[in-house]
Design a protein around this motif. Structure first.
Motif, PDB file in Angstrom:
ATOM      1  N   ILE A  74      39.868  36.767  48.381  1.00 16.05           N
ATOM      2  CA  ILE A  74      39.293  37.958  47.756  1.00 16.05           C
ATOM      3  C   ILE A  74      38.898  37.692  46.308  1.00 16.05           C
ATOM      4  O   ILE A  74      37.879  38.196  45.822  1.00 16.05           O
ATOM      5  CB  ILE A  74      40.277  39.153  47.845  1.00 16.05           C
ATOM      6  N   ILE A  75      39.679  36.874  45.606  1.00 23.44           N
ATOM      7  CA  ILE A  75      39.371  36.583  44.204  1.00 23.44           C
ATOM      8  C   ILE A  75      38.056  35.819  44.096  1.00 23.44           C
ATOM      9  O   ILE A  75      37.195  36.137  43.260  1.00 23.44           O
ATOM     10  CB  ILE A  75      40.524  35.797  43.550  1.00 23.44           C
ATOM     11  N   PHE A  76      37.877  34.831  44.942  1.00 21.45           N
ATOM     12  CA  PHE A  76      36.637  34.050  44.903  1.00 21.45           C
ATOM     13  C   PHE A  76      35.436  34.902  45.310  1.00 21.45           C
ATOM     14  O   PHE A  76      34.336  34.748  44.767  1.00 21.45           O
ATOM     15  CB  PHE A  76      36.771  32.816  45.795  1.00 21.45           C
ATOM     16  N   ASP A  77      35.649  35.815  46.249  1.00 25.59           N
ATOM     17  CA  ASP A  77      34.569  36.729  46.643  1.00 25.59           C
ATOM     18  C   ASP A  77      34.168  37.632  45.479  1.00 25.59           C
ATOM     19  O   ASP A  77      32.975  37.872  45.235  1.00 25.59           O
ATOM     20  CB  ASP A  77      35.012  37.592  47.831  1.00 25.59           C
ATOM     21  N   LEU A  78      35.161  38.140  44.754  1.00 28.07           N
ATOM     22  CA  LEU A  78      34.879  39.016  43.611  1.00 28.07           C
ATOM     23  C   LEU A  78      34.135  38.266  42.511  1.00 28.07           C
ATOM     24  O   LEU A  78      33.212  38.804  41.884  1.00 28.07           O
ATOM     25  CB  LEU A  78      36.191  39.595  43.066  1.00 28.07           C
ATOM     26  N   ILE A  79      34.534  37.021  42.277  1.00 27.10           N
ATOM     27  CA  ILE A  79      33.860  36.214  41.254  1.00 27.10           C
ATOM     28  C   ILE A  79      32.407  35.954  41.653  1.00 27.10           C
ATOM     29  O   ILE A  79      31.486  36.057  40.830  1.00 27.10           O
ATOM     30  CB  ILE A  79      34.621  34.890  41.038  1.00 27.10           C
ATOM     31  N   GLU A  80      32.201  35.650  42.920  1.00 27.73           N
ATOM     32  CA  GLU A  80      30.840  35.394  43.404  1.00 27.73           C
ATOM     33  C   GLU A  80      29.956  36.630  43.257  1.00 27.73           C
ATOM     34  O   GLU A  80      28.755  36.526  42.992  1.00 27.73           O
ATOM     35  CB  GLU A  80      30.896  34.957  44.869  1.00 27.73           C
ATOM     36  N   LYS A  81      30.573  37.803  43.373  1.00 30.45           N
ATOM     37  CA  LYS A  81      29.819  39.061  43.272  1.00 30.45           C
ATOM     38  C   LYS A  81      29.774  39.600  41.845  1.00 30.45           C
ATOM     39  O   LYS A  81      29.359  40.737  41.621  1.00 30.45           O
ATOM     40  CB  LYS A  81      30.447  40.104  44.192  1.00 30.45           C
ATOM     41  N   GLN A  90      32.152  40.626  39.887  1.00 27.14           N
ATOM     42  CA  GLN A  90      32.948  41.844  39.783  1.00 27.14           C
ATOM     43  C   GLN A  90      34.085  41.679  38.775  1.00 27.14           C
ATOM     44  O   GLN A  90      34.549  40.567  38.507  1.00 27.14           O
ATOM     45  CB  GLN A  90      33.547  42.201  41.151  1.00 27.14           C
ATOM     46  N   TYR A  91      34.532  42.816  38.243  1.00 32.83           N
ATOM     47  CA  TYR A  91      35.716  42.862  37.392  1.00 32.83           C
ATOM     48  C   TYR A  91      36.877  43.396  38.232  1.00 32.83           C
ATOM     49  O   TYR A  91      36.683  44.276  39.083  1.00 32.83           O
ATOM     50  CB  TYR A  91      35.493  43.773  36.187  1.00 32.83           C
ATOM     51  N   PHE A  92      38.083  42.893  37.980  1.00 36.25           N
ATOM     52  CA  PHE A  92      39.223  43.316  38.789  1.00 36.25           C
ATOM     53  C   PHE A  92      40.516  43.156  38.001  1.00 36.25           C
ATOM     54  O   PHE A  92      40.527  42.594  36.897  1.00 36.25           O
ATOM     55  CB  PHE A  92      39.286  42.518  40.101  1.00 36.25           C
ATOM     56  N   THR A  93      41.587  43.673  38.560  1.00 33.49           N
ATOM     57  CA  THR A  93      42.901  43.532  37.932  1.00 33.49           C
ATOM     58  C   THR A  93      43.844  42.810  38.890  1.00 33.49           C
ATOM     59  O   THR A  93      43.712  42.906  40.113  1.00 33.49           O
ATOM     60  CB  THR A  93      43.520  44.898  37.566  1.00 33.49           C
ATOM     61  N   ILE A 143      35.586  39.437  34.688  1.00 40.34           N
ATOM     62  CA  ILE A 143      36.796  39.522  33.868  1.00 40.34           C
ATOM     63  C   ILE A 143      37.921  40.047  34.751  1.00 40.34           C
ATOM     64  O   ILE A 143      37.747  41.037  35.471  1.00 40.34           O
ATOM     65  CB  ILE A 143      36.608  40.445  32.647  1.00 40.34           C
ATOM     66  N   ALA A 144      39.056  39.361  34.697  1.00 37.96           N
ATOM     67  CA  ALA A 144      40.255  39.833  35.388  1.00 37.96           C
ATOM     68  C   ALA A 144      41.287  40.230  34.342  1.00 37.96           C
ATOM     69  O   ALA A 144      41.584  39.449  33.432  1.00 37.96           O
ATOM     70  CB  ALA A 144      40.817  38.751  36.301  1.00 37.96           C
ATOM     71  N   LEU A 145      41.788  41.443  34.452  1.00 35.94           N
ATOM     72  CA  LEU A 145      42.873  41.901  33.587  1.00 35.94           C
ATOM     73  C   LEU A 145      44.183  41.705  34.338  1.00 35.94           C
ATOM     74  O   LEU A 145      44.332  42.166  35.471  1.00 35.94           O
ATOM     75  CB  LEU A 145      42.696  43.380  33.238  1.00 35.94           C
ATOM     76  N   LYS A 201      36.471  48.430  37.446  1.00 35.48           N
ATOM     77  CA  LYS A 201      37.154  47.443  38.290  1.00 35.48           C
ATOM     78  C   LYS A 201      36.800  47.669  39.752  1.00 35.48           C
ATOM     79  O   LYS A 201      36.733  48.802  40.238  1.00 35.48           O
ATOM     80  CB  LYS A 201      38.671  47.506  38.097  1.00 35.48           C
ATOM     81  N   ALA A 202      36.584  46.558  40.454  1.00 35.76           N
ATOM     82  CA  ALA A 202      36.241  46.644  41.870  1.00 35.76           C
ATOM     83  C   ALA A 202      37.483  46.606  42.748  1.00 35.76           C
ATOM     84  O   ALA A 202      37.511  47.200  43.823  1.00 35.76           O
ATOM     85  CB  ALA A 202      35.311  45.495  42.249  1.00 35.76           C
TER      86      ALA A 202
END
Length: 519
Positions: A29-36, A38-41, A172-174, A203-204
């Motif tokens: 999921i982290i790699f998918d978010l980076i590819e898209k 996206q920002y996440f926590t 960005i990941a918080l 955040k996504a």
């Protein structure tokens, strides 16, 4: 030969030095978010592998060559008296200094931009604009920030969000102890939430790092076996899983205690179940930093509400229960198991009551001497012990409980303190506690015998009958026919005098021999 690697209990893990489970193994999921973009926590309790995951992620992204990735902490700005301008400068400096650990010099942001008038948003904007590759920024310890500084940082990230990836970090990941919904407690403690105007509503996903499975513990321990030949058997691994609940720091700490402290790094010695039990007791007695930081949270009112309910077996009906429950779960203190809310693992279940009643234990003198309750055959005289506690409770309870921080749970904790003082002489106490069960169950093992005690608050006229039903069912699960039901009257002695509330009665109930102990 001494192994080059070891079980790590301090700081983040490094593959060349430490036994470790790949922190990115289940994080597609982290790699998918980076590819898209996206920002996440990411949130998890302390010492569960957050920083290890961040470092592995940044190094992997940089090695693959498609991104520029840096991990940095904002903890240097984490105090209440700091101004927003000073906080910006400290955060920017922390980012700049961290670049050396992750990326080559030509990819760094310009140091000259970092002055007191430069905002974090501007600094990141200029850095992203100067690079050909998108930036993935992993921002650790976000919930160390307070008040206006926290809001300011979140808003700057939100404002820059629309400029990504050309003019602001692509992702960005918080990262911190708590989910973003909990940042409200450092901004507007009296309000239910930050509302629709949340400073980080971009955040996504919110990712909670979980505990390890038995299979992952086995994988970790197999690395030690590969390096040294010393085996953690399946029985030992199963027991360590019961003790730790898969909490990563505890899994490493128990193994380290066995290998280095108990067995003195002698890899020819067999690791046994007894070593796991000894390691547990050593960790509890020593209260290492991880356990101390956990126990410090017990002072917080919202944590106290949940912990008291677990110890007493109370139901929780107040309005903010769900928020409190999520918060204490996020801290790693408790977990849900089917319909029960319980302490996260056996070590926490053991150490939390011990810490809460520690001052009580220290003040129990001659009444707590093990020798007072040992029969000529070296067995424990439980009847004598509980009768002595009745006298002790009558003399001391009202005075002690009045000063006790956990008043609602104080009755049971006082008995546990008394028992702990006695049982420390050669036995063990197992506790079963959960929200809504209406009681606490104790199983005491001493000199080859097992005693079952059920602790219950006498809240109404049905408490006695309910307690008898409950202990009868509990004895059935253990395959036993004898137990003690301890009933604590919650009304003061001015209403129900001691002369009538202290009782001792042996009853036969559903083919069980129950000793009813009231006080």
């Amino acid at each position: 030969m001494k192994s080059k690697r070891y079980f790590n209990t301090t700081g983040f893990c490094m593959p060349e030095r430490h036994y470790m489970v790949d922190p990115l193994r289940n994080q597609k999921i982290i790699f998918d978010l980076i590819e898209k973009t996206q920002y996440f926590t990411i949130h998890a309790p302390r010492q569960t592998g957050k920083t290890t995951l961040l470092h592995e992620l940044a190094h992997r992204l940089n090695k693959e060559g498609n991104y520029i990735s840096v991990v940095f902490s904002v903890e240097s700005a984490g105090y209440r008296s700091i101004t927003e301008e000073t906080a910006n400068l400290k955060i920017i400096n922390s980012l700049y200094e961290s670049c050396e650990l992750f990326i080559s010099k030509e990819l760094w942001p310009k140091k000259s931009l970092a002055d007191e008038k430069c905002s974090l948003q501007t600094y990141l904007n200029n850095w992203a604009g100067s690079q050909k590759k998108p930036i993935v920024l992993l921002l650790d310890e976000i919930d160390s920030l307070y008040d206006d500084v926290l809001v300011s940082v979140l808003r700057q990230l939100r404002n820059g969000f629309q400029g990504r990836p050309k003019h602001f970090p692509s992702t960005i990941a918080l990262v911190g102890l708590r989910d973003v919904r909990e940042y409200k407690t450092k901004v507007r403690p009296s309000e239910v939430s930050l509302g629709s105007g949340s400073p980080f509503n971009i955040k996504a996903e919110s990712i909670l790092l979980g505990t390890w499975t038995k299979e992952e513990i086995a994988e970790l321990y197999s690395q030690h076996t590969k390096d040294t030949g010393q085996i953690f058997s399946k029985k030992v691994i199963d027991r360590i899983y019961e003790l730790t609940g898969g909490q990563p720091w505890l899994v490493n700490a128990v193994a380290n205690e066995i290998v280095e402290k108990i067995l003195k790094s002698d890899y020819t010695k067999k690791i046994t179940l007894a070593h796991a039990e000894e390691a547990k007791e050593n960790l509890i007695a020593r209260r290492d930093t991880h356990l101390d930081s956990l126990l410090d949270k017990l002072k917080e009112p919202r944590v106290k509400n949940i912990v008291s309910a677990i110890i007493n077996g109370d139901s929780l009906v107040y309005d903010n229960f769900n928020d409190d429950l999520r918060y204490v779960i996020d801290l790693g203190i408790i977990r849900k198991e089917k319909y029960d809310i319980i302490f996260s693992n056996e070590i926490y279940r053991e150490i939390i009551p011990r810490v809460l009643n520690f001052s009580m234990q220290e003040n129990i003198r001659e009444e707590g001497m093990t020798s007072c309750y040992i029969k000529p055959d070296a067995k424990l005289d439980m009847d004598k012990l509980l009768k002595a506690f009745q006298k002790f409770y009558r003399r001391n309870s009202e005075h002690w409980l009045e000063r006790f921080d956990y008043k609602e749970a104080g009755h049971g904790l006082l008995l546990m303190a008394f028992l702990q003082r006695v049982i420390n002489g050669g036995g063990r106490i197992d506790r079963e506690m959960a929200v809504g069960r209406g009681r606490t169950d104790l199983t005491i093992e001493f000199a080859g015998e097992t005693f079952v005690l059920e602790l219950k608050l006498k809240r109404d006229s049905d408490s006695k009958e309910d307690g008898l039903d409950q202990i009868s069912r509990y004895l059935d699960t253990l395959g036993m026919t004898k137990g003690y039901l301890i009933l604590f009257e919650i009304k003061p002695s001015s209403i129900i005098p001691w002369e009538t509330r202290v009782k001792w009665e042996n009853v036969s109930y559903q083919n069980k021999k129950i000793t009813l102990v009231e006080m």
